[in-house]
Design a protein around this motif. Structure first.
Motif, PDB file in Angstrom:
ATOM      1  N   TYR A 559       0.867  -1.175   0.000  1.00 45.62           N
ATOM      2  CA  TYR A 559       0.000   0.000   0.000  1.00 45.62           C
ATOM      3  C   TYR A 559       0.908   1.230   0.000  1.00 45.62           C
ATOM      4  CZ  TYR A 559      -4.027   2.972   0.987  1.00 45.62           C
ATOM      5  OH  TYR A 559      -5.027   3.922   0.894  1.00 45.62           O
ATOM      6  N   PRO A 560       0.600   2.233  -0.826  1.00 45.49           N
ATOM      7  CA  PRO A 560       1.498   3.396  -0.940  1.00 45.49           C
ATOM      8  C   PRO A 560       1.755   4.066   0.406  1.00 45.49           C
ATOM      9  CG  PRO A 560      -0.207   3.444  -2.647  1.00 45.49           C
ATOM     10  CD  PRO A 560      -0.575   2.339  -1.718  1.00 45.49           C
ATOM     11  N   GLY A 561       3.016   4.255   0.698  1.00 45.42           N
ATOM     12  CA  GLY A 561       3.406   4.915   1.932  1.00 45.42           C
ATOM     13  C   GLY A 561       3.492   4.009   3.134  1.00 45.42           C
ATOM     14  N   LYS A 562       3.145   2.715   2.953  1.00 46.27           N
ATOM     15  CA  LYS A 562       3.150   1.767   4.066  1.00 46.27           C
ATOM     16  C   LYS A 562       4.205   0.675   3.854  1.00 46.27           C
ATOM     17  CE  LYS A 562      -0.395   3.760   6.090  1.00 46.27           C
ATOM     18  NZ  LYS A 562      -0.237   4.497   7.363  1.00 46.27           N
ATOM     19  N   TYR A 563       4.020  -0.131   2.833  1.00 48.19           N
ATOM     20  CA  TYR A 563       4.956  -1.219   2.551  1.00 48.19           C
ATOM     21  C   TYR A 563       4.718  -1.703   1.133  1.00 48.19           C
ATOM     22  CZ  TYR A 563       1.114  -4.575   3.118  1.00 48.19           C
ATOM     23  OH  TYR A 563      -0.052  -5.278   2.972  1.00 48.19           O
ATOM     24  N   VAL A 564       5.663  -2.461   0.605  1.00 53.27           N
ATOM     25  CA  VAL A 564       5.517  -3.032  -0.734  1.00 53.27           C
ATOM     26  C   VAL A 564       6.315  -4.323  -0.807  1.00 53.27           C
ATOM     27  CG1 VAL A 564       7.440  -1.653  -1.647  1.00 53.27           C
ATOM     28  CG2 VAL A 564       5.759  -2.602  -3.216  1.00 53.27           C
ATOM     29  N   ILE A 565       5.727  -5.334  -1.465  1.00 56.58           N
ATOM     30  CA  ILE A 565       6.413  -6.595  -1.758  1.00 56.58           C
ATOM     31  C   ILE A 565       6.239  -6.855  -3.252  1.00 56.58           C
ATOM     32  CG2 ILE A 565       6.639  -9.055  -1.239  1.00 56.58           C
ATOM     33  CD1 ILE A 565       5.164  -8.542   1.398  1.00 56.58           C
ATOM     34  N   ILE A 566       7.338  -6.880  -3.985  1.00 58.88           N
ATOM     35  CA  ILE A 566       7.315  -7.048  -5.434  1.00 58.88           C
ATOM     36  C   ILE A 566       8.114  -8.281  -5.816  1.00 58.88           C
ATOM     37  CG2 ILE A 566       8.294  -6.091  -7.570  1.00 58.88           C
ATOM     38  CD1 ILE A 566       7.282  -3.414  -6.831  1.00 58.88           C
ATOM     39  N   ALA A 567       7.566  -9.063  -6.758  1.00 57.42           N
ATOM     40  CA  ALA A 567       8.273 -10.220  -7.315  1.00 57.42           C
ATOM     41  C   ALA A 567       8.586  -9.939  -8.774  1.00 57.42           C
ATOM     42  CB  ALA A 567       7.427 -11.482  -7.193  1.00 57.42           C
ATOM     43  N   ARG A 568       9.804 -10.241  -9.179  1.00 58.37           N
ATOM     44  CA  ARG A 568      10.224 -10.061 -10.574  1.00 58.37           C
ATOM     45  C   ARG A 568      10.924 -11.343 -11.039  1.00 58.37           C
ATOM     46  NH1 ARG A 568       9.757  -4.382 -11.607  1.00 58.37           N
ATOM     47  NH2 ARG A 568      10.184  -3.062  -9.804  1.00 58.37           N
ATOM     48  N   ARG A 569      10.621 -11.700 -12.274  1.00 63.98           N
ATOM     49  CA  ARG A 569      11.189 -12.927 -12.843  1.00 63.98           C
ATOM     50  C   ARG A 569      12.236 -12.600 -13.899  1.00 63.98           C
ATOM     51  NH1 ARG A 569      10.207 -15.844 -17.398  1.00 63.98           N
ATOM     52  NH2 ARG A 569       8.328 -14.633 -17.896  1.00 63.98           N
ATOM     53  N   LYS A 570      13.345 -13.339 -13.849  1.00 67.57           N
ATOM     54  CA  LYS A 570      14.355 -13.312 -14.897  1.00 67.57           C
ATOM     55  C   LYS A 570      14.625 -14.752 -15.294  1.00 67.57           C
ATOM     56  CE  LYS A 570      17.370 -11.215 -17.563  1.00 67.57           C
ATOM     57  NZ  LYS A 570      16.945 -10.222 -18.575  1.00 67.57           N
ATOM     58  N   GLY A 571      14.223 -15.124 -16.528  1.00 74.43           N
ATOM     59  CA  GLY A 571      14.338 -16.515 -16.926  1.00 74.43           C
ATOM     60  C   GLY A 571      13.428 -17.374 -16.067  1.00 74.43           C
ATOM     61  N   THR A 572      13.992 -18.378 -15.419  1.00 73.15           N
ATOM     62  CA  THR A 572      13.205 -19.249 -14.545  1.00 73.15           C
ATOM     63  C   THR A 572      13.331 -18.877 -13.067  1.00 73.15           C
ATOM     64  OG1 THR A 572      15.033 -20.831 -14.418  1.00 73.15           O
ATOM     65  CG2 THR A 572      13.375 -21.188 -16.150  1.00 73.15           C
ATOM     66  N   ALA A 573      14.157 -17.898 -12.755  1.00 75.20           N
ATOM     67  CA  ALA A 573      14.368 -17.491 -11.365  1.00 75.20           C
ATOM     68  C   ALA A 573      13.469 -16.310 -11.010  1.00 75.20           C
ATOM     69  CB  ALA A 573      15.833 -17.126 -11.138  1.00 75.20           C
ATOM     70  N   TRP A 574      13.025 -16.298  -9.777  1.00 79.84           N
ATOM     71  CA  TRP A 574      12.214 -15.194  -9.253  1.00 79.84           C
ATOM     72  C   TRP A 574      12.981 -14.484  -8.139  1.00 79.84           C
ATOM     73  CZ3 TRP A 574       7.540 -13.209 -10.753  1.00 79.84           C
ATOM     74  CH2 TRP A 574       6.804 -13.944 -11.693  1.00 79.84           C
ATOM     75  N   TYR A 575      12.869 -13.156  -8.148  1.00 81.49           N
ATOM     76  CA  TYR A 575      13.460 -12.319  -7.119  1.00 81.49           C
ATOM     77  C   TYR A 575      12.334 -11.544  -6.439  1.00 81.49           C
ATOM     78  CZ  TYR A 575      18.013 -13.152  -9.305  1.00 81.49           C
ATOM     79  OH  TYR A 575      19.152 -13.743  -9.809  1.00 81.49           O
ATOM     80  N   VAL A 576      12.352 -11.510  -5.127  1.00 81.25           N
ATOM     81  CA  VAL A 576      11.352 -10.768  -4.364  1.00 81.25           C
ATOM     82  C   VAL A 576      12.073  -9.713  -3.538  1.00 81.25           C
ATOM     83  CG1 VAL A 576       9.639 -10.880  -2.505  1.00 81.25           C
ATOM     84  CG2 VAL A 576       9.679 -12.645  -4.277  1.00 81.25           C
ATOM     85  N   GLY A 577      11.551  -8.497  -3.569  1.00 83.17           N
ATOM     86  CA  GLY A 577      12.045  -7.416  -2.728  1.00 83.17           C
ATOM     87  C   GLY A 577      10.898  -6.817  -1.945  1.00 83.17           C
ATOM     88  N   ALA A 578      11.142  -6.531  -0.667  1.00 82.07           N
ATOM     89  CA  ALA A 578      10.098  -5.963   0.188  1.00 82.07           C
ATOM     90  C   ALA A 578      10.692  -4.880   1.073  1.00 82.07           C
ATOM     91  CB  ALA A 578       9.465  -7.051   1.055  1.00 82.07           C
ATOM     92  N   ILE A 579       9.943  -3.797   1.256  1.00 81.03           N
ATOM     93  CA  ILE A 579      10.377  -2.722   2.151  1.00 81.03           C
ATOM     94  C   ILE A 579       9.207  -2.251   3.004  1.00 81.03           C
ATOM     95  CG2 ILE A 579      12.321  -1.924   0.751  1.00 81.03           C
ATOM     96  CD1 ILE A 579      10.539   0.297  -0.345  1.00 81.03           C
ATOM     97  N   ASN A 580       9.542  -1.817   4.205  1.00 81.16           N
ATOM     98  CA  ASN A 580       8.583  -1.327   5.192  1.00 81.16           C
ATOM     99  C   ASN A 580       8.876   0.145   5.439  1.00 81.16           C
ATOM    100  OD1 ASN A 580       6.907  -0.925   7.425  1.00 81.16           O
ATOM    101  ND2 ASN A 580       8.272  -2.010   8.848  1.00 81.16           N
ATOM    102  N   ALA A 581       7.847   0.991   5.392  1.00 80.53           N
ATOM    103  CA  ALA A 581       8.032   2.419   5.637  1.00 80.53           C
ATOM    104  C   ALA A 581       7.798   2.804   7.080  1.00 80.53           C
ATOM    105  CB  ALA A 581       7.069   3.222   4.752  1.00 80.53           C
ATOM    106  N   GLU A 582       7.128   1.960   7.810  1.00 80.73           N
ATOM    107  CA  GLU A 582       6.587   2.399   9.095  1.00 80.73           C
ATOM    108  C   GLU A 582       7.576   2.228  10.241  1.00 80.73           C
ATOM    109  OE1 GLU A 582       2.091   2.386   9.186  1.00 80.73           O
ATOM    110  OE2 GLU A 582       2.552   0.324   8.606  1.00 80.73           O
ATOM    111  N   ASN A 583       7.290   2.967  11.302  1.00 83.37           N
ATOM    112  CA  ASN A 583       8.172   2.981  12.463  1.00 83.37           C
ATOM    113  C   ASN A 583       7.778   1.870  13.439  1.00 83.37           C
ATOM    114  OD1 ASN A 583      10.333   4.015  13.936  1.00 83.37           O
ATOM    115  ND2 ASN A 583       8.986   5.304  15.186  1.00 83.37           N
ATOM    116  N   ARG A 584       7.487   0.712  12.899  1.00 85.46           N
ATOM    117  CA  ARG A 584       7.142  -0.466  13.695  1.00 85.46           C
ATOM    118  C   ARG A 584       7.517  -1.718  12.919  1.00 85.46           C
ATOM    119  NH1 ARG A 584       2.529  -2.956  11.859  1.00 85.46           N
ATOM    120  NH2 ARG A 584       1.325  -1.783  10.301  1.00 85.46           N
ATOM    121  N   GLU A 585       7.763  -2.778  13.640  1.00 86.41           N
ATOM    122  CA  GLU A 585       8.082  -4.044  12.999  1.00 86.41           C
ATOM    123  C   GLU A 585       6.845  -4.631  12.331  1.00 86.41           C
ATOM    124  OE1 GLU A 585       9.788  -6.617  15.902  1.00 86.41           O
ATOM    125  OE2 GLU A 585      11.670  -5.488  16.045  1.00 86.41           O
TER     126      GLU A 585
END
Length: 647
Positions: A559-585
């Protein structure tokens, strides 16, 4: 041509009575029937104004996403916004093509829609057409003057989006470099302002999102922006300010008939549909570059972030070439002051050293001209066709692979022409291009695939410019994947673990994840060599292998301004990146439906460690029905790599 009703479901209703308050002219559905665009005409008034309405089907409910998009142009000789008479409505035309993208979030793209052309004339019997397309992931429309001759100035464009007050929006105050922060607004908090593209909206039905932008801009027009200064709920397209580019060039574009405008684009759907959309490129002109083997995306080492005068020092240049070689990154950038290089070598020596390491050099230029106050040299070598030919030939001989060109400061028609002239000349000399201090992407990476990236973002460079980015970066980083980076490559200069002039509050896991979360054909990784040398083996290995040109992109969650988890594929491999914006775990359960159901995968998961400057690495076997339980620190993040096991 016969169209099956269950595939197209498109009806055309001609106006029968001017006694009606309004009459529907056409109703066009996208191929998947989720998006309807209606053209309506206000009858019973002398103006006979036309406008579009965009409807989104969310489940069984129809959402009036954009109740009105006013249409029209005012030309220097006459008005094409009022008293328009419908002459003809074309039969629906199926647009269907596939094309390959050399870099971006998707390697095979589709331009698939239904198109209708509405032919109109004004009270002077002069003709204008409105072309409307309905896509599965949005709507595009443009104007066309079909006349055979004549040169005119466009005095105004009446295109105006009416947005319901309760619609949430994320918008960036307009600035020539497009380097602002986004403001989240709705209801009484909606501000009146000039706004940059793209602008993100979430309707009252929370499943419907849309992004406003423009595409296929060429030198027959200027760039536009959104303006709600008169009415907070109505965003009108407006032309560049006269003062832009130090007052150089005309704000109003001059056109020669026949002529078509840029596409006005509305990306629409659920949030994953918007993030994955390539609509801005899809509607843009196909590539003019026939032989593309020389166009190669890749990661770049960059010395400016850690040392603003790094390229002035030959030993620093060598250290960053060594870094690129060690990390298997194909490029290193010589930024400003390369023409004043000292401490053991000059630019020719630097190029030779970089090439000896198996790395290719890129090089910076000031765009030059009176449109910029910046005096940094070299200032005039990109300014004219003759100068560019000489410089590109010299660079090619020295082994340079591309150029970074800075400080454009205007989106007037003359500057759009300058951008495109650079791209055409660069293609002739097989030089890749990166624009900096520039406009937001308008689909040019499809037409000119050697345009690898644009800045047009408040990126990590802003850690050098003042203290505010320290606290605003985490939230800003989680807005960009839903806004700026949706419409084209974005050189944020990410993945910095040490500090520049002002410190981070993002974790190491957050910074590592930016290499996947952000997409750019040239991905300039900005930290100093020690920032990468000191990483644990798993993180360092990840950065040696992570791609930056993708075959597929999916938003997993966010959700914009909160967190994001994105998956991207290259060939047969998948890469996932995730970031948290908030001041809490955060404790995230990540599902893996994007993995092929018949395959098992080896997973490397690199998460935040016990504190924000540490990592934790886990290895496991997973399949498409598995889940990952991940703890993310405040302002933290993680990456994961999934590679299929061999049978």
């Amino acid at each position: 041509m016969k169209f099956v009703t269950q595939v197209i479901r498109l009806s055309i209703l001609l106006i029968m009575s001017h006694a009606l308050v309004q009459a529907q002219v056409l109703n066009a559905s996208s191929p998947n029937r989720k998006i309807n665009v209606r053209l309506l005409q206000r009858a019973g008034k002398s103006t006979n104004e036309l406008y579009l309405q965009v409807i989104y089907k969310s489940g069984k409910q129809e959402v009036e996403a954009i109740p009105e998009i006013a249409l029209g142009l005012t030309r220097s000789d006459q008005d094409f916004s009022k008293s328009l008479k419908i002459l003809h409505i074309s039969k629906p035309k199926l647009i269907k093509e596939k094309y390959a993208a050399l870099h971006g979030k998707k390697s095979v793209c589709e331009n698939s829609a239904y198109e209708i052309k509405v032919s109109l004339e004004n009270s002077s019997k002069s003709k204008i057409n409105v072309i409307v397309r309905a896509y599965n992931d949005g709507v595009a429309f443009r104007y066309e003057f079909p006349g055979k001759q004549g040169t005119f100035q466009i005095l105004d464009e009446q295109t105006t989006y009416t947005i319901p007050r309760e619609t949430k929006r994320w918008m960036e105050k307009w600035n020539p470099a497009n380097e602002g922060l986004y403001t989240a607004m709705s209801a009484e908090k909606v501000q009146k302002q000039e706004w940059s593209y793209p602008a993100l909206f979430q309707t009252k039905d929370t499943n419907c999102w849309f992004l406003l932008h423009e595409a296929d801009l060429d030198d027959s027009y200027c760039g536009t922006k959104l303006n709600n200064l008169q009415d907070s709920d109505r965003y009108k397209l407006s032309f560049p300010n006269p003062r832009d580019g130090r007052g150089q060039g005309a704000s109003n574009p001059t056109i020669t008939l026949p002529w078509v405008s840029p596409w006005r684009v509305v990306l629409m759907g659920a949030l994953p549909d918007v993030v994955a959309s390539t609509l801005v490129d899809d509607v843009s002109a196909p590539s003019i570059v026939k032989e593309t083997g020389w166009i190669k995306p890749g990661l770049v080492s960059w010395n400016y972030w850690s040392s603003n005068h790094g390229t002035k020092d030959f030993k620093t240049v060598k250290a960053f070439a060594d870094l690129a070689a060690e990390m298997n990154w194909p490029y290193t950038l010589l930024d400003w002051e390369w023409d004043a290089m000292t401490n053991g070598g000059n630019v020719e020596d630097a190029a030779k050293y970089i090439l000896s390491k198996g790395v290719k050099p890129l090089i910076w230029y000031n765009s030059g001209g009176n449109h910029t106050w910046v005096a940094a040299t070299p200032k005039d070598r990109m300014l004219t066709h003759e100068n560019r030919k000489v410089e590109f030939a010299k660079l090619k001989k020295m082994g340079f692979a591309g150029v970074k060109i800075d400080f454009f400061e205007s989106e007037k028609q003359d500057m759009i022409r300058y951008y495109l002239d650079i791209l055409k000349d660069a293609a002739a000399y097989q030089m890749m291009v990166y624009f900096h201090g520039c406009l937001v992407p308008r689909g040019w990476s499809r037409t000119y695939p050697h345009l690898m990236t644009y800045e047009a973002v408040r990126g990590a460079e802003w850690y050098n410019n003042g203290p505010e980015f320290t606290m605003t970066a985490p939230e800003h980083n989680t807005i960009l994947p839903f806004t700026r980076n949706v419409v084209g490559p974005m050189d944020y200069t990410p993945v910095t673990f040490t500090n520049s002039q002002f410190p981070h509050t993002t974790s190491y896991g957050h910074e590592l994840a930016l290499s996947v979360v952000f997409e750019s054909g040239f991905q300039h990784l900005a930290d100093r060599p020690d920032g990468y040398h000191d990483l644990p083996d798993a993180a360092k290995t990840f950065l040696k292998k992570v791609p930056n040109a993708w075959d597929e992109t999916r938003l997993i969650d966010g959700y914009p301004g909160k967190y994001v988890i994105i998956a991207r594929r290259k060939g047969t491999a998948w890469y996932v990146g995730a970031i948290n914006a908030e001041n809490r775990e955060m404790n995230q359960t990540v599902h893996l439906p994007f993995l092929q159901s018949e395959s098992n995968y080896s997973c490397t998961l690199i998460t935040d460690g016990e504190h924000d400057k540490s990592f934790k690495t886990q290895f496991s076997k997973v399949n498409h029905s598995s889940t990952l339980a991940v703890k993310i620190l405040r302002r933290g993040g993680f990456v994961a790599v999934f590679t299929p096991d061999s049978n």
